[in-house]
Write a protein that holds these residues in place. Structure first.
Motif, PDB file in Angstrom:
ATOM      1  N   ALA A 150      35.411  46.346 -73.994  1.00 56.20           N
ATOM      2  CA  ALA A 150      33.992  46.445 -73.633  1.00 56.20           C
ATOM      3  C   ALA A 150      33.867  46.864 -72.181  1.00 56.20           C
ATOM      4  O   ALA A 150      34.575  46.346 -71.310  1.00 56.20           O
ATOM      5  N   GLY A 151      32.966  47.798 -71.933  1.00 57.13           N
ATOM      6  CA  GLY A 151      32.695  48.267 -70.576  1.00 57.13           C
ATOM      7  C   GLY A 151      31.271  47.918 -70.197  1.00 57.13           C
ATOM      8  O   GLY A 151      30.324  48.262 -70.905  1.00 57.13           O
ATOM      9  N   ILE A 152      31.129  47.203 -69.103  1.00 57.68           N
ATOM     10  CA  ILE A 152      29.821  46.707 -68.667  1.00 57.68           C
ATOM     11  C   ILE A 152      29.499  47.314 -67.307  1.00 57.68           C
ATOM     12  O   ILE A 152      30.386  47.399 -66.438  1.00 57.68           O
ATOM     13  N   VAL A 153      28.264  47.709 -67.119  1.00 58.74           N
ATOM     14  CA  VAL A 153      27.893  48.254 -65.806  1.00 58.74           C
ATOM     15  C   VAL A 153      27.796  47.098 -64.797  1.00 58.74           C
ATOM     16  O   VAL A 153      28.480  47.101 -63.780  1.00 58.74           O
ATOM     17  N   ILE A 154      26.957  46.122 -65.092  1.00 61.91           N
ATOM     18  CA  ILE A 154      26.768  45.002 -64.149  1.00 61.91           C
ATOM     19  C   ILE A 154      26.955  43.673 -64.879  1.00 61.91           C
ATOM     20  O   ILE A 154      26.215  43.366 -65.818  1.00 61.91           O
ATOM     21  N   GLU A 155      27.935  42.919 -64.439  1.00 62.60           N
ATOM     22  CA  GLU A 155      28.164  41.582 -65.018  1.00 62.60           C
ATOM     23  C   GLU A 155      27.663  40.525 -64.048  1.00 62.60           C
ATOM     24  O   GLU A 155      27.961  40.576 -62.858  1.00 62.60           O
ATOM     25  N   LYS A 156      26.900  39.590 -64.573  1.00 63.37           N
ATOM     26  CA  LYS A 156      26.524  38.436 -63.760  1.00 63.37           C
ATOM     27  C   LYS A 156      27.525  37.333 -64.099  1.00 63.37           C
ATOM     28  O   LYS A 156      27.380  36.637 -65.110  1.00 63.37           O
ATOM     29  N   SER A 157      28.538  37.220 -63.257  1.00 63.35           N
ATOM     30  CA  SER A 157      29.666  36.318 -63.553  1.00 63.35           C
ATOM     31  C   SER A 157      29.268  34.850 -63.581  1.00 63.35           C
ATOM     32  O   SER A 157      30.005  34.024 -64.115  1.00 63.35           O
ATOM     33  N   PHE A 158      28.105  34.566 -62.987  1.00 64.20           N
ATOM     34  CA  PHE A 158      27.669  33.158 -62.966  1.00 64.20           C
ATOM     35  C   PHE A 158      26.991  32.758 -64.277  1.00 64.20           C
ATOM     36  O   PHE A 158      26.594  31.612 -64.456  1.00 64.20           O
ATOM     37  N   GLN A 159      26.840  33.722 -65.191  1.00 66.26           N
ATOM     38  CA  GLN A 159      26.273  33.410 -66.510  1.00 66.26           C
ATOM     39  C   GLN A 159      27.405  33.424 -67.555  1.00 66.26           C
ATOM     40  O   GLN A 159      28.485  33.953 -67.303  1.00 66.26           O
ATOM     41  N   PRO A 160      27.176  32.827 -68.717  1.00 69.19           N
ATOM     42  CA  PRO A 160      28.311  32.554 -69.619  1.00 69.19           C
ATOM     43  C   PRO A 160      28.750  33.691 -70.548  1.00 69.19           C
ATOM     44  O   PRO A 160      29.564  33.470 -71.440  1.00 69.19           O
ATOM     45  N   GLY A 161      28.257  34.922 -70.327  1.00 66.88           N
ATOM     46  CA  GLY A 161      28.527  36.022 -71.260  1.00 66.88           C
ATOM     47  C   GLY A 161      29.991  36.317 -71.488  1.00 66.88           C
ATOM     48  O   GLY A 161      30.443  36.447 -72.629  1.00 66.88           O
ATOM     49  N   ARG A 162      30.751  36.427 -70.389  1.00 66.29           N
ATOM     50  CA  ARG A 162      32.170  36.778 -70.547  1.00 66.29           C
ATOM     51  C   ARG A 162      32.899  35.701 -71.345  1.00 66.29           C
ATOM     52  O   ARG A 162      33.678  35.996 -72.250  1.00 66.29           O
ATOM     53  N   GLN A 163      32.626  34.430 -71.005  1.00 67.61           N
ATOM     54  CA  GLN A 163      33.292  33.332 -71.702  1.00 67.61           C
ATOM     55  C   GLN A 163      32.950  33.344 -73.198  1.00 67.61           C
ATOM     56  O   GLN A 163      33.833  33.181 -74.049  1.00 67.61           O
ATOM     57  N   ALA A 164      31.669  33.593 -73.497  1.00 73.99           N
ATOM     58  CA  ALA A 164      31.246  33.646 -74.901  1.00 73.99           C
ATOM     59  C   ALA A 164      31.951  34.784 -75.637  1.00 73.99           C
ATOM     60  O   ALA A 164      32.385  34.628 -76.782  1.00 73.99           O
ATOM     61  N   ALA A 165      32.092  35.917 -74.956  1.00 73.84           N
ATOM     62  CA  ALA A 165      32.754  37.065 -75.577  1.00 73.84           C
ATOM     63  C   ALA A 165      34.227  36.764 -75.828  1.00 73.84           C
ATOM     64  O   ALA A 165      34.766  37.068 -76.901  1.00 73.84           O
ATOM     65  N   ILE A 166      34.889  36.153 -74.839  1.00 70.04           N
ATOM     66  CA  ILE A 166      36.310  35.820 -74.984  1.00 70.04           C
ATOM     67  C   ILE A 166      36.501  34.832 -76.140  1.00 70.04           C
ATOM     68  O   ILE A 166      37.394  34.982 -76.969  1.00 70.04           O
TER      69      ILE A 166
END
Ligand code: 5GP
Length: 193
Positions: A150-166
């Motif tokens: 997945a390629g993301i332009v802007i990730e807000k690392s303080f929100q749980p998106g990456r963890q949910a995706a993993i």
């Protein structure tokens, strides 16, 4: 990606606690040269991985996804959000809850445009809570396609998106800009980027 970070610093506006407005180059007015550079960067990050298709969600994912598709020389498919009379019923569908809009949309891709032979790169403008990415993953999984990353332009690392995706089994996630926090209305980038 330094060029993107500089543009966010210059033109981004922080709204409330957790929203970044970037409508002068990404979400409303579009800077084609910046999109092109981002597409080239996605192609560099995901090269030699056998990608056959780029997948995104309308509307704001389309510009970076098209540029990634151009650089990778593969077609781009955007999941549509509304059911119109000209859309086929023969589609993969998933429900996506948007925290920014506080509503659920069904996203859909016509079965003609995604198959088990595809190796797909998922692209989106923002990674926040991860719902859009998980929706795209559900469509690809339904089709039996292989997700390359997945390629993301802007990730807000303080929100749980990456963890949910993993946790959902999505790996190989690259973000062109990672925001660690908003402090006093200013963007603080994640230097581990
Ligand atoms: P997620 O599903 O990861 O929570 O959010 C992804 C979608 O929400 C993105 O495609 C984007 O449209 C929207 N979004 C989430 N956070 C922001 C933000 O801070 N700024 C803007 N402009 N859109 C956002």
């Amino acid at each position: 990606m330094k060029e993107l970070e500089a543009r966010i610093k210059e033109d981004g506006r922080v709204l409330g606690a957790d929203i970044l407005k970037v409508d002068s180059f990404l979400n409303h007015q579009i800077d084609p040269k910046l999109m092109q550079a981002m597409g080239a960067e996605f192609a560099r990050l995901f090269k030699d991985q056998g990608i056959t298709k780029v997948i995104t969600v309308e509307a704001s994912g389309i510009a970076p996804a098209v540029m990634a598709g151009l650089s990778l020389d593969v077609p781009v498919v955007f999941a549509r959000k509304s059911k119109s009379r000209i859309l086929s019923d023969d589609a993969y569908t998933a429900d996506v809850y948007s925290y920014t809009k506080q509503s659920t949309n069904q996203i859909r891709i016509d079965k003609r445009f995604l198959s088990a032979d595809d190796h797909v790169l998922l692209i989106d403008d923002f990674l926040a809570n991860g719902q859009a990415l998980l929706g795209m993953k559900a469509l690809a999984d339904d089709a039996g396609a292989t997700i390359v990353g997945a390629g993301i332009v802007i990730e807000k690392s303080f929100q749980p998106g990456r963890q949910a995706a993993i946790e959902a089994g999505l790996t190989n996630i690259h973000s062109l800009a990672k925001i660690a926090a908003f402090e006093d209305g200013q963007v603080v980038f994640d230097e581990a980027n």
